[in-house]
Design a protein around this motif. Structure first.
Motif, PDB file in Angstrom:
ATOM      1  N   UNK A 101      35.416  51.790  42.037  1.00  0.00           N
ATOM      2  CA  UNK A 101      36.780  51.363  41.720  1.00  0.00           C
ATOM      3  C   UNK A 101      36.784  50.060  40.922  1.00  0.00           C
ATOM      4  N   UNK A 102      35.800  49.209  41.161  1.00  0.00           N
ATOM      5  CA  UNK A 102      35.736  47.979  40.373  1.00  0.00           C
ATOM      6  C   UNK A 102      35.461  48.294  38.904  1.00  0.00           C
ATOM      7  N   UNK A 103      34.549  49.254  38.673  1.00  0.00           N
ATOM      8  CA  UNK A 103      34.244  49.654  37.298  1.00  0.00           C
ATOM      9  C   UNK A 103      35.497  50.207  36.618  1.00  0.00           C
ATOM     10  N   UNK A 104      36.203  51.094  37.336  1.00  0.00           N
ATOM     11  CA  UNK A 104      37.429  51.664  36.760  1.00  0.00           C
ATOM     12  C   UNK A 104      38.445  50.564  36.457  1.00  0.00           C
ATOM     13  N   UNK A 105      38.574  49.625  37.392  1.00  0.00           N
ATOM     14  CA  UNK A 105      39.531  48.530  37.198  1.00  0.00           C
ATOM     15  C   UNK A 105      39.216  47.723  35.950  1.00  0.00           C
ATOM     16  N   UNK A 106      37.937  47.431  35.750  1.00  0.00           N
ATOM     17  CA  UNK A 106      37.545  46.625  34.590  1.00  0.00           C
ATOM     18  C   UNK A 106      37.839  47.384  33.299  1.00  0.00           C
TER      19      UNK A 106
ATOM     20  N   UNK B 263      29.973  52.228  47.870  1.00  0.00           N
ATOM     21  CA  UNK B 263      29.952  53.003  46.621  1.00  0.00           C
ATOM     22  C   UNK B 263      31.362  53.103  46.057  1.00  0.00           C
ATOM     23  N   UNK B 264      32.328  53.365  46.945  1.00  0.00           N
ATOM     24  CA  UNK B 264      33.715  53.477  46.506  1.00  0.00           C
ATOM     25  C   UNK B 264      34.186  52.177  45.860  1.00  0.00           C
TER      26      UNK B 264
ATOM     27  N   UNK C 130      47.226  52.795  43.661  1.00  0.00           N
ATOM     28  CA  UNK C 130      45.764  52.781  43.620  1.00  0.00           C
ATOM     29  C   UNK C 130      45.245  51.412  43.184  1.00  0.00           C
ATOM     30  N   UNK C 131      45.805  50.883  42.098  1.00  0.00           N
ATOM     31  CA  UNK C 131      45.347  49.570  41.606  1.00  0.00           C
ATOM     32  C   UNK C 131      45.560  48.513  42.696  1.00  0.00           C
ATOM     33  N   UNK C 132      46.743  48.522  43.307  1.00  0.00           N
ATOM     34  CA  UNK C 132      47.050  47.514  44.318  1.00  0.00           C
ATOM     35  C   UNK C 132      46.083  47.608  45.490  1.00  0.00           C
ATOM     36  N   UNK C 133      45.776  48.851  45.945  1.00  0.00           N
ATOM     37  CA  UNK C 133      44.890  48.961  47.101  1.00  0.00           C
ATOM     38  C   UNK C 133      43.460  48.584  46.729  1.00  0.00           C
ATOM     39  N   UNK C 134      43.122  48.684  45.437  1.00  0.00           N
ATOM     40  CA  UNK C 134      41.776  48.275  45.026  1.00  0.00           C
ATOM     41  C   UNK C 134      41.660  46.760  44.859  1.00  0.00           C
ATOM     42  N   UNK C 135      42.777  46.071  44.625  1.00  0.00           N
ATOM     43  CA  UNK C 135      42.656  44.628  44.359  1.00  0.00           C
ATOM     44  C   UNK C 135      43.194  43.725  45.467  1.00  0.00           C
TER      45      UNK C 135
END
Lengths: 295, 298
Positions: free
Chosen positions: A16-21, A11-12, B96-101
């Motif tokens: 986070x993918x949605x937020x990134x996009x 879920x996380x 945050x961005x770096x840890x997500x990608x």
């Protein structure tokens, strides 16, 4: 973030993918707005409800941009070239500046970085400390003295007044030293035993090893020099000597409400450098990570 | 290299070392070190734009005047606000961005890295003029969206209002500051020692625990570097202010960097501007030292 795909981490990941996009869209929007804005009609630009996509495409803004000012293609002594649009002249100035800054920086920094990494000469530590200390200081602090210095050298309002300080900035030397550290000492020793001259050693042994670093530094310097607005602003004044960033800034000061025209100028300044960046971005990433001073 | 070198070899190393260094050293000394010296020296004089007029030594007069100059004090205050707001936000956002990608495949990873870096590459002038249009009171996209969303009922003059101007500048600054930290954090996170992470996971540590106890400690040097470059970057925020507000309205967006430029070009007071430059440099040096200490203690 875990490699275990349990429920909460999945879920996380989705959230986070949605937020990134969404963030990616927001970060791309200004660029999108520059390019589409430059193709919009004055009515669409000066409207209280903006068009997300231009209803009517026009090249009018570019026509105005290219006809507004003219400049000779070149000027060497009394010899002047054919008349071209001022914006194109600004672009030529900018390319010349960025290419010269890039070539000189790469050449001097590659030699110096190798020397600092591999040569054991007296005063090496002092010079390296000076370089690191200078990197931590804000560049702008020295710009007022630079104006004085350039006036004294007769180079004020000359593109070289922008190029030379860029070459002097020690980041390149630091970056090249990082890359040159990786050259095995035995290879240099072998070249020495073979009787190779210092210069021969550099071109045949050192240069091939640090080539990726030189690539990173080249693209880094090119982009930074292209965008170094402050240095350009304080050094250049004549309208034929401006860079593209400076030219657009001058234009927006004069016609601050003609956003279509300004966006055409902004697109002309930004699109070439973005293309360069996209072509070489692999080197670029490498340069950023290798250039980091680790505590 | 052998530890003991013969005098002949040592001489050879000295000569060749300096010859390789020479071209770079000429530029570095001529266009960085000498101007730095000049900056300090000029800050004690009444030097102006014209190199032909004689300059007088005025001692600490410029420095004394600065602390009584309300514009400088306002600029100092705003500069500190910009740094205090943008540095933590940039660090947290990029981490945050770096840890997500950072675990993504090469394709999406470079896509996101590029997207967040684009505002830097676009160049300060192009970025600034488009934001100026977006902030515009009548044709700007912000007023359009907020009005249609029912959040505001009257158009706001974003850059012309003392309440909003500085925040508007900081927002643009943030979008142009996260690119480099993201690249650095991605590389730092992918270099974290994986055996430690796996050992902790076997012991039943949660993701949050793994992150703060193990990864955070290992990426500390990167965080420190990012703190310092972001601080320097925030101090240097200039194009945004020169092109959007010229320090106004009523000095609400005046910063030290802009005031240095203003003193040199509008007031023609090089000495005064350089005194500010020296203070700015000392400020940054002190701040970097503090950040360095704090990060080391942890």
């Amino acid at each position: 973030m875990s490699s275990k795909n349990n429920g909460s981490s999945l879920a996380y990941r989705i959230i986070s993918l949605v937020i990134l996009v969404v963030l990616a869209f927001l970060f791309l929007f200004p660029l999108y707005w520059i390019v589409t804005g430059s193709l919009k009609t004055p009515q669409a630009i000066n409207s209280a409800s903006p068009d997300w996509w231009p209803k009517e495409f026009t090249l009018r803004n570019y026509e105005t941009l290219f006809s507004k000012r003219t400049a000779p293609l070149f000027q060497i002594g009394s010899l002047t070239g054919p008349v071209i649009p001022g914006a194109i002249r600004w672009l030529i100035n900018t390319v010349f500046m960025a290419v010269m800054a890039m070539l000189l920086t790469c050449l001097t920094a590659a030699l110096a970085g190798y020397s600092l990494a591999k040569k054991r000469f007296t005063g090496r530590f002092l010079i390296f400390s000076l370089i690191v200390a200078a990197m931590a200081l804000p560049k702008q602090v020295i710009l007022i003295p630079l104006i004085r210095e350039m006036s004294a050298l007769g180079m004020y309002d000359n593109i070289w007044a922008v190029i030379l300080p860029t070459v002097g900035w020690p980041f390149g030397v630091f970056l090249m030293k990082q890359f040159a550290e990786g050259i095995p000492g035995e290879m240099l020793e072998a070249a020495r035993i073979d009787g190779a001259s210092e210069l021969k050693t550099f071109t045949t042994v050192v240069y091939p090893m640090i080539k990726p670093g030189v690539g990173a530094l080249a693209i880094f310097t090119f982009i930074n020099s292209w965008n170094d607005y402050f240095l350009q602003l304080i050094m250049l004044t004549s309208s034929t000597k401006l860079t593209i960033s400076l030219g657009i800034a001058t234009m927006q000061a004069e016609n601050s409400t003609d956003y279509g025209l300004i966006m055409a100028g902004a697109a002309l300044a930004a699109v070439p450098i973005i293309i360069v960046f996209l072509l070489f971005q692999k080197y670029f990433t490498k340069g950023i990570t290798m250039g980091a001073v680790k505590g | 290299m052998p530890a003991t070198m013969s005098p002949l070899l040592r001489r050879r190393e000295n000569i060749s070392g300096y010859l390789f260094l020479l071209p770079s050293l000429v530029f570095f000394l001529g266009f960085v070190v000498v101007p730095m010296g000049m900056c300090i020296w000029m800050s004690f004089t009444n030097a102006n734009m014209d190199i032909n007029t004689p300059t007088d030594f005025v001692g600490l007069a410029n420095y004394v005047e600065l602390w009584k100059d309300p514009v400088f004090l306002k600029g100092l205050r705003n500069t500190i606000i910009i740094v205090v707001v943008s540095v933590p936000v940039v660090c947290a956002f990029s981490l945050w961005v770096a840890s997500a990608i950072y675990r993504m495949k090469e394709g999406p990873l470079s896509f996101f890295r590029i997207v967040f870096y684009l505002p830097v590459v676009t160049g300060s002038v192009a970025v600034t003029v488009v934001w100026k249009w977006m902030y515009n009171r009548y044709y700007g996209i912000f007023n359009y969206l907020l009005k249609n969303g029912g959040i505001i009922d009257k158009n706001i003059n974003w850059l012309g209002d003392q309440k909003y101007a500085l925040a508007c500048i900081i927002l643009i600054l943030l979008t142009t500051s996260v690119g480099q930290p993201i690249v650095l954090y991605v590389s730092a996170l992918s270099n974290v020692d994986h055996s430690l992470v796996e050992a902790a996971e076997v012991d039943g540590a949660t993701n949050t625990q793994v992150f703060w106890r193990i990864k955070w400690a290992q990426i500390m040097p990167t965080t420190l570097y990012i703190l310092i470059i972001t601080t320097i970057n925030s101090f240097q925020c200039f194009a945004l202010i020169q092109l959007l507000t010229s320090g106004g309205p009523n000095y609400a967006t005046e910063t030290i960097m802009y005031y240095i430029y203003y003193s040199a070009f509008k007031l023609q007071r090089f000495g005064y501007g350089n005194a500010m430059g020296v203070i700015l440099a000392l400020f940054i040096a002190a701040l970097s030292a503090v950040q360095f200490r704090l990060a080391r203690e942890k």
